[in-house]
Design an enzyme around this catalytic site. Sequence first.
Site, mmCIF file in Angstrom:
data_model
loop_
_atom_site.group_PDB
_atom_site.id
_atom_site.type_symbol
_atom_site.label_atom_id
_atom_site.label_comp_id
_atom_site.label_asym_id
_atom_site.label_seq_id
_atom_site.Cartn_x
_atom_site.Cartn_y
_atom_site.Cartn_z
ATOM 1 N N CYS A 1 3.652 27.813 36.658
ATOM 2 C CA CYS A 1 4.979 28.414 36.414
ATOM 3 C C CYS A 1 4.796 30.021 36.420
ATOM 4 O O CYS A 1 5.697 30.999 36.617
ATOM 5 C CB CYS A 1 5.105 28.294 34.579
ATOM 6 S SG CYS A 1 5.491 26.345 34.339
ATOM 7 N N ARG B 1 11.038 21.437 36.844
ATOM 8 C CA ARG B 1 11.311 22.765 37.575
ATOM 9 C C ARG B 1 12.838 22.425 38.122
ATOM 10 O O ARG B 1 13.046 22.213 39.302
ATOM 11 C CB ARG B 1 10.444 23.042 38.645
ATOM 12 C CG ARG B 1 9.113 23.146 38.237
ATOM 13 C CD ARG B 1 8.163 23.535 39.059
ATOM 14 N NE ARG B 1 6.539 23.225 38.489
ATOM 15 C CZ ARG B 1 5.935 23.893 37.734
ATOM 16 N NH1 ARG B 1 6.508 25.147 37.229
ATOM 17 N NH2 ARG B 1 4.817 23.778 37.407
HETATM 18 C C1 BEZ Z 1 1.836 24.582 35.826
HETATM 19 O O1 BEZ Z 1 0.827 24.949 36.172
HETATM 20 O O2 BEZ Z 1 2.769 25.409 35.616
HETATM 21 C C2 BEZ Z 1 2.020 23.328 35.343
HETATM 22 C C3 BEZ Z 1 1.239 22.296 35.769
HETATM 23 C C4 BEZ Z 1 1.670 20.852 35.213
HETATM 24 C C5 BEZ Z 1 2.160 20.740 34.121
HETATM 25 C C6 BEZ Z 1 3.065 21.686 33.380
HETATM 26 C C7 BEZ Z 1 2.893 23.249 33.969
#
Ligand code: BEZ
Length: 219
Positions: free
Chosen positions: A55, A132
């Site tokens: 993110c 996402r």
């Molecule tokens: C992330 O790294 O943004 C992420 C990865 C897995 C679940 C939620 C966030």
Amino acid sequence: MENTLEDKQVQMPRIGDKAPDFTAKTTKGDIKLSEFAQEKWIVMFSHPADFTPVCTTEMSGFAQRKKEFDALNTELLGLSIDSIHAHLGWVDNVRRNTGVYFDFPIIADLDMKVSKLYGMLQPNESETAAVRAVFFIDPDKKVRLIMYYPLNVGRNMDEILRALEALQTSDKYKVAMPLDWKKGDKVIVPPPKTLEEMDARLADDSIEKVDFYLAKKSI
Ligand code: BEZ
């Protein structure tokens, strides 16, 4: 996990639908979608959680390319199921660590109201974090393109900008965009709808033509 009856009753927005209206708290104050970004496009996107690595790369990508969205008359609007305090802490943390500033509103969707309204909460992927998603909303507040990515795969900023520019160019010139179209490439001329139009198309040497139904031109 099986979908529940409740999941099945939620109607996710589809391409062509009016973007469902909502009010929300954001890092830049309260907004009402129907009054936000008048006469502009909106790219509204969700991320699973603040202070997570993928993110952070994505939000930084939106921030670093904000000028390109500005040039396309487009406002960015982020969202996650986190509090305003978490958003503020994350924005400040990323700014201090990398110098990148998330200078666009991020919705604090703690009650999941907007996430559910836009089908960003997909329970078989996560019951608590938004996937996402990217919603491209035009100045008439109509949903024009939707992307959904899972939690573990980041989006592609070039593709988001390309798709936005393709939509706007398609609207402006009343044409369609071929595979991998990017600014400067030829565009698809809408196919003829009558025999007369077909014959005119076949006789037209000013456009690049495979046959009457597949023709391209420069704009
Ligand atoms: C992330 O790294 O943004 C992420 C990865 C897995 C679940 C939620 C966030």
